[in-house]
Design a protein around this motif. Structure first.
Motif, short mmCIF file in Angstrom:
data_model
loop_
_atom_site.label_atom_id
_atom_site.label_comp_id
_atom_site.label_asym_id
_atom_site.label_seq_id
_atom_site.Cartn_x
_atom_site.Cartn_y
_atom_site.Cartn_z
N ALA A 17 0.83 -1.22 0.00
CA ALA A 17 0.00 0.00 0.00
C ALA A 17 0.86 1.25 0.00
CB ALA A 17 -0.89 0.00 1.23
N SER A 18 0.32 2.30 -0.61
CA SER A 18 0.92 3.63 -0.48
C SER A 18 0.76 4.10 0.95
CB SER A 18 0.19 4.62 -1.39
OG SER A 18 0.41 4.31 -2.73
N VAL A 19 1.67 4.97 1.37
CA VAL A 19 1.60 5.51 2.73
C VAL A 19 1.19 6.98 2.64
CG1 VAL A 19 2.83 5.83 4.90
CG2 VAL A 19 3.42 3.91 3.42
N THR A 20 0.22 7.32 3.47
CA THR A 20 -0.39 8.65 3.44
C THR A 20 -0.37 9.26 4.83
OG1 THR A 20 -1.89 7.96 1.68
CG2 THR A 20 -2.62 9.80 2.99
N ILE A 21 -0.19 10.57 4.91
CA ILE A 21 -0.47 11.26 6.18
C ILE A 21 -1.79 12.00 5.97
CG2 ILE A 21 0.20 13.07 7.80
CD1 ILE A 21 3.12 12.34 7.28
N ILE A 22 -2.79 11.59 6.76
CA ILE A 22 -4.08 12.27 6.72
C ILE A 22 -4.01 13.45 7.69
CG2 ILE A 22 -6.57 12.03 6.99
CD1 ILE A 22 -6.25 9.01 6.78
N LEU A 149 6.51 6.01 -1.23
CA LEU A 149 6.79 5.18 -0.06
C LEU A 149 5.71 4.11 0.00
CD1 LEU A 149 8.49 4.79 2.54
CD2 LEU A 149 6.84 6.27 3.72
N LEU A 150 6.14 2.85 0.14
CA LEU A 150 5.19 1.73 0.20
C LEU A 150 5.34 0.98 1.51
CD1 LEU A 150 5.64 0.23 -3.38
CD2 LEU A 150 3.89 1.83 -2.61
N TYR A 151 4.24 0.38 1.98
CA TYR A 151 4.27 -0.45 3.18
C TYR A 151 3.87 -1.85 2.78
CZ TYR A 151 4.02 -1.33 8.19
OH TYR A 151 4.25 -1.79 9.47
N PHE A 152 4.75 -2.81 3.06
CA PHE A 152 4.53 -4.20 2.64
C PHE A 152 5.29 -5.13 3.59
CE2 PHE A 152 6.25 -7.86 0.24
CZ PHE A 152 5.04 -8.51 -0.05
#
Ligand SMILES: Cc1cc2nc3c(=O)[nH]c(=O)nc-3n(C[C@H](O)[C@H](O)[C@H](O)COP(=O)(O)O)c2cc1C
Length: 166
Positions: A17-22, A149-152
């Protein structure tokens, strides 16, 4: 048949997944947190969704403010993503480590985010431990010069073009 929670989490850890700051700001106050449970819903009207744990401070803030901005991170933002995922770090310290602009709805916008999706919350659905926030876009900015940036597999990665050494 009920699915085992640990097994479900294990399966979801392999969903890259893409990494996001909400981020959000308004009557409830400024806040921001790291999230991967974010996706596109519709392009007409332009709508995205974000799943936010009901026990988080972020959940209450977005409900109070009615706005959110999804700041999609680049590979150079790994430290920032850890900062915004740490409940022991106060909101002022989280925002102090990067440059922010302000969106037309008032949410903080990360200056060098890959994409910044500014939204008004159009709908909220409660599902288990999380609230699903649907956001109708009010503005967007794109900067594609950085790799995402990806999280896996419970770790951070960046995307390399195919054909290059791993
Ligand atoms: C890579 C990563 C992805 C995350 N994704 C989500 C998510 O999609 N939704 C969520 O509610 N929390 C997610 N979290 C956890 C929040 O970032 C964390 O609970 C944060 O402390 C919440 O901040 P708050 O309690 O100040 O609101 C994620 C954490 C990490 C490290």
């Amino acid at each position: 048949m009920a699915i085992d929670q640990t097994l479900f989490r294990e399966a979801m850890s392999t969903l890259a997944a893409s990494v996001t700051i909400i981020t959000t700001d308004g009557p409830g106050g400024r806040h921001g947190m790291t999230a991967t449970a974010v996706c596109s819903v519709s392009d007409e009207p332009a709508t995205v969704l974000a799943c936010i744990n009901r026990t988080s401070t972020m959940n209450a803030r977005v409900k109070q403010n009615g706005v959110m901005c999804l700041n999609v991170l680049g590979g150079h933002h790994q430290d920032l993503s850890m900062l915004f995922a740490n409940p022991r770090i106060c909101v002022e310290d989280r925002f102090a480590k990067a440059e922010w602009d302000r969106s037309i709805t008032g949410s903080p916008v990360l200056s060098n985010a890959l994409i910044a999706l500014d939204c008004e919350v159009s709908e909220i659905t409660e599902v288990g431990t999380h609230s699903v926030f649907f956001g109708r876009l009010t503005d967007l900015a794109i900067a594609t010069e950085h790799a995402p940036l990806l999280y896996f597999g419970r770790g951070f990665h960046t995307l390399k073009p195919q054909g290059t050494a791993a």
